[in-house]
Design a protein around this motif. Structure first.
Motif, PDB file in Angstrom:
ATOM      1  N   PRO A 165       0.922  -0.978  -0.043  1.00 57.16           N
ATOM      2  CA  PRO A 165      -0.053   0.056  -0.155  1.00 57.16           C
ATOM      3  C   PRO A 165       0.787   1.183   0.022  1.00 57.16           C
ATOM      4  CG  PRO A 165      -0.709  -1.561   1.905  1.00 57.16           C
ATOM      5  CD  PRO A 165       0.528  -2.062   1.301  1.00 57.16           C
ATOM      6  N   ALA A 166       0.530   2.238  -0.648  1.00 56.12           N
ATOM      7  CA  ALA A 166       1.209   3.444  -0.754  1.00 56.12           C
ATOM      8  C   ALA A 166       0.259   4.619  -0.864  1.00 56.12           C
ATOM      9  CB  ALA A 166       2.046   3.491  -2.239  1.00 56.12           C
ATOM     10  N   GLU A 167       0.880   5.860  -0.456  1.00 53.89           N
ATOM     11  CA  GLU A 167       0.066   6.900  -0.952  1.00 53.89           C
ATOM     12  C   GLU A 167      -0.142   7.609  -1.954  1.00 53.89           C
ATOM     13  OE1 GLU A 167       0.715  11.502   1.161  1.00 53.89           O
ATOM     14  OE2 GLU A 167       0.836   9.837   2.406  1.00 53.89           O
ATOM     15  N   SER A 168      -1.250   8.081  -2.398  1.00 54.88           N
ATOM     16  CA  SER A 168      -1.420   8.590  -3.785  1.00 54.88           C
ATOM     17  C   SER A 168      -1.488  10.214  -3.706  1.00 54.88           C
ATOM     18  CB  SER A 168      -2.530   8.156  -4.340  1.00 54.88           C
ATOM     19  OG  SER A 168      -2.862   8.732  -5.867  1.00 54.88           O
ATOM     20  N   LEU A 169      -2.219  10.584  -2.669  1.00 55.05           N
ATOM     21  CA  LEU A 169      -2.054  12.165  -2.274  1.00 55.05           C
ATOM     22  C   LEU A 169      -2.669  12.468  -1.008  1.00 55.05           C
ATOM     23  CD1 LEU A 169      -5.266  13.592  -2.769  1.00 55.05           C
ATOM     24  CD2 LEU A 169      -4.729  12.863  -5.165  1.00 55.05           C
ATOM     25  N   ARG A 170      -2.604  13.743  -0.556  1.00 55.57           N
ATOM     26  CA  ARG A 170      -3.234  14.316   0.549  1.00 55.57           C
ATOM     27  C   ARG A 170      -4.143  15.518   0.183  1.00 55.57           C
ATOM     28  NH1 ARG A 170      -0.395  13.014   6.009  1.00 55.57           N
ATOM     29  NH2 ARG A 170       0.620  11.029   5.699  1.00 55.57           N
ATOM     30  N   PHE A 171      -5.108  15.616   0.780  1.00 51.08           N
ATOM     31  CA  PHE A 171      -5.738  17.156   0.768  1.00 51.08           C
ATOM     32  C   PHE A 171      -6.377  17.429   1.960  1.00 51.08           C
ATOM     33  CE2 PHE A 171      -8.689  13.770  -0.472  1.00 51.08           C
ATOM     34  CZ  PHE A 171     -10.014  14.283  -0.114  1.00 51.08           C
ATOM     35  N   THR A 172      -6.715  18.671   2.125  1.00 54.70           N
ATOM     36  CA  THR A 172      -7.319  19.140   3.218  1.00 54.70           C
ATOM     37  C   THR A 172      -8.684  19.877   2.693  1.00 54.70           C
ATOM     38  OG1 THR A 172      -5.245  19.354   4.455  1.00 54.70           O
ATOM     39  CG2 THR A 172      -6.963  20.466   5.189  1.00 54.70           C
ATOM     40  N   TYR A 204      -7.899   1.914  -4.970  1.00 57.08           N
ATOM     41  CA  TYR A 204      -7.844   3.354  -4.065  1.00 57.08           C
ATOM     42  C   TYR A 204      -8.854   3.337  -3.184  1.00 57.08           C
ATOM     43  CZ  TYR A 204      -5.337   4.962  -8.460  1.00 57.08           C
ATOM     44  OH  TYR A 204      -4.703   5.382  -9.789  1.00 57.08           O
ATOM     45  N   TYR A 205      -8.407   3.889  -1.945  1.00 54.29           N
ATOM     46  CA  TYR A 205      -9.387   4.005  -1.234  1.00 54.29           C
ATOM     47  C   TYR A 205      -9.078   5.185  -0.161  1.00 54.29           C
ATOM     48  CZ  TYR A 205      -5.616   1.659   1.763  1.00 54.29           C
ATOM     49  OH  TYR A 205      -4.392   1.197   2.372  1.00 54.29           O
ATOM     50  N   LEU A 249      -7.298  14.359   4.693  1.00 59.54           N
ATOM     51  CA  LEU A 249      -7.644  12.970   4.136  1.00 59.54           C
ATOM     52  C   LEU A 249      -6.480  12.559   3.341  1.00 59.54           C
ATOM     53  CD1 LEU A 249     -11.264  13.507   3.429  1.00 59.54           C
ATOM     54  CD2 LEU A 249     -10.449  12.077   5.319  1.00 59.54           C
ATOM     55  N   ILE A 250      -6.208  11.063   3.235  1.00 63.04           N
ATOM     56  CA  ILE A 250      -5.292  10.658   2.059  1.00 63.04           C
ATOM     57  C   ILE A 250      -6.138   9.533   1.467  1.00 63.04           C
ATOM     58  CG2 ILE A 250      -3.223   9.367   2.276  1.00 63.04           C
ATOM     59  CD1 ILE A 250      -2.852  10.040   5.277  1.00 63.04           C
ATOM     60  N   GLU A 270      -5.206  15.284  -8.887  1.00 60.20           N
ATOM     61  CA  GLU A 270      -4.233  14.484  -8.289  1.00 60.20           C
ATOM     62  C   GLU A 270      -2.929  15.124  -8.274  1.00 60.20           C
ATOM     63  OE1 GLU A 270      -2.710   9.855  -9.051  1.00 60.20           O
ATOM     64  OE2 GLU A 270      -3.596  10.711 -10.760  1.00 60.20           O
ATOM     65  N   PHE A 271      -2.683  16.222  -9.117  1.00 61.71           N
ATOM     66  CA  PHE A 271      -1.270  16.925  -9.047  1.00 61.71           C
ATOM     67  C   PHE A 271      -1.465  18.067  -8.086  1.00 61.71           C
ATOM     68  CE2 PHE A 271      -0.735  14.420 -13.044  1.00 61.71           C
ATOM     69  CZ  PHE A 271       0.315  13.664 -12.723  1.00 61.71           C
TER      70      PHE A 271
END
Length: 433
Positions: free
Chosen positions: A161-168, A415-416, A425-426, A201-202
């Motif tokens: 499992p790996a991180e794709s993105l973080r957002f607030t 993705y989750y 959130l990640i 995503e970017f």
């Protein structure tokens, strides 16, 4: 909404952190070197992004690249992610110096470190100081789940499992997740606010995508993308009845609404899924039914009547069958005969508690409740007939998620949505093989 309004709205939802630089490396040796350069200048966010890119483009399950990513996760303020990576390395039998190195100080401060501590011999001089060294001793102290952890440490390494993105964003109740590979955007449902948000995503920009005012959403339950026709399907309940919504994926514009005919009585849609041929399946958890909307038709038809069970998710598959998860297991639905029978399973394959299920290359990918208040991601292997579960592989043993419906498969990747710190959130991902 005018273009000026759109620009103002996007700015108002901008992620509360500086944009990260784009990754311009293509081959893993270059990505690795750029990552090390970023670490040397203490640019840890860039270090993390480039290390992750090196793992993506490099040899599969390469211990050195995985350890590089663990370093970057720790230094960039992601100690829990770093601990997961170190545990993966331990299960592979790959030694490291995380137990003594200053870069992993944040990881060793985690409460979970004491339950899964990697103790190594003092590092020998290796030039770079980062080589994987002596054989590690993996020690789990007494406590709940110790035997399971020990057994897992002896199991072959699976997907990482790996991180794709973080957002607030402002606090919300997640309900459904979809990934549009064309625009590289994630779409997230807000169950109670009855709206959809889109996350680039970017740029990590968060913006409104569709709301109850424009679409007539009730309480959102699930969503799914039909990539072939470019439609977004959403199911919601209430105000005044349960509804299947068809939206234009590129814009969020409402196109059609479908409700069950009056002859079916009360219904409550819980999940929606599509087939490669653009047939849409809708799960009615209240009426114990499976509905179907064929391409180029305008009316929901009854595909099957289900047993009186708490159904949670539907996964249409090949050979005119669909799988329906419920609180006690999985049903196999023959769409030709409309018969629903329990999916049999081999000894040790536990199918209860699945909250989300999808079909992927002859197997089932699912989010399953563990029975101790957490969820895990699993792959259920099926025999050649698709009528028996022959094995179970854990893809991620602990999902830090508030809603198991916020999961999707796109382009061979699971993705989750996971919880971060505070309002963060990640989006995490597992590449499926």
């Amino acid at each position: 909404m005018t273009p000026l309004h759109v620009v103002f709205f996007v700015i108002s939802f901008h992620v509360q952190e500086s944009p990260r630089p784009r990754l311009d490396c293509r081959e893993w040796p270059e990505c690795r070197q750029l990552a090390l350069d970023a670490a040397a200048r203490q640019d840890y966010e860039t270090f993390h992004d480039l290390a992750w890119r090196a793992v993506q483009t490099g040899p599969r399950n390469d211990p050195a690249l995985m350890y590089l990513l663990a370093r970057a996760q720790s230094l960039s303020g992601r100690p829990a992610d770093a601990l997961v990576m170190l545990q993966r390395l331990a299960r592979m039998g790959a030694p490291n110096d995380a137990a003594i190195h200053e870069e992993f100080r944040r990881v060793r401060a985690l409460p979970a470190w004491s339950e899964f501590e990697v103790v190594l011999a003092p590092p020998a001089d290796s030039g770079s100081g980062r080589a994987l060294r002596a054989e590690p001793r993996v020690e789990a102290k007494a406590g709940p789940g110790v035997e399971a952890m020990r057994a897992e440490s002896r199991a072959p390494a699976g997907p990482v499992p790996a991180e794709s993105l973080r957002f607030t964003t402002t606090p919300f109740t997640p309900a459904g997740l979809a990934y549009d590979a064309v625009s590289r955007r994630f779409i997230v449902g807000d169950r109670r606010a009855r709206k959809l948000s889109v996350v680039d995503e970017f740029s990590r920009h968060v913006a409104n995508f569709a709301s109850a005012q424009s679409t007539g959403f009730g309480e959102i339950a699930a969503l799914e993308i039909d990539p072939r026709l470019g439609n977004l399907w959403v199911v919601s309940a209430g105000d005044p009845q349960t509804t299947l919504h068809k939206l234009q994926l590129v814009s969020g514009r409402a196109l059609e609404r479908y409700v069950p005919a009056a002859r079916f009585g009360g219904a409550r849609f819980a999940d929606v899924a599509t087939t490669p041929g653009s047939t849409v399946f809708v799960l009615d958890s209240a009426g114990h039914r499976l509905f179907r909307l064929r391409a180029n038709t305008q009316e929901l038809e009854l595909a099957a009547t289900l047993p009186d069970l708490h159904a949670t998710s539907v996964a249409p598959a090949a050979n005119a069958v669909a799988y329906v998860a419920h609180d006690r297991g999985i049903l196999l639905v023959d769409l030709a005969s409309r018969a629903a029978t329990p999916l049999t399973s081999a000894t040790g394959v536990e199918l209860a508690g699945i909250a989300r299920v999808r079909w992927h290359k002859g197997s089932l990918i699912a989010v399953q409740h563990t029975g101790v208040g957490t969820y895990r991601a699993i792959r259920v292997a099926l025999d050649r007939t698709g009528r028996k579960a022959t094995g179970l592989e854990v893809l991620d043993r602990e999902l830090a998620t508030t809603d198991p419906t916020a999961a999707a498969i796109a382009g061979g990747v699971l993705y989750y949505l996971a919880s971060g710190d505070g309002s963060e959130l990640i989006v995490r991902k597992v590449t499926l093989h």
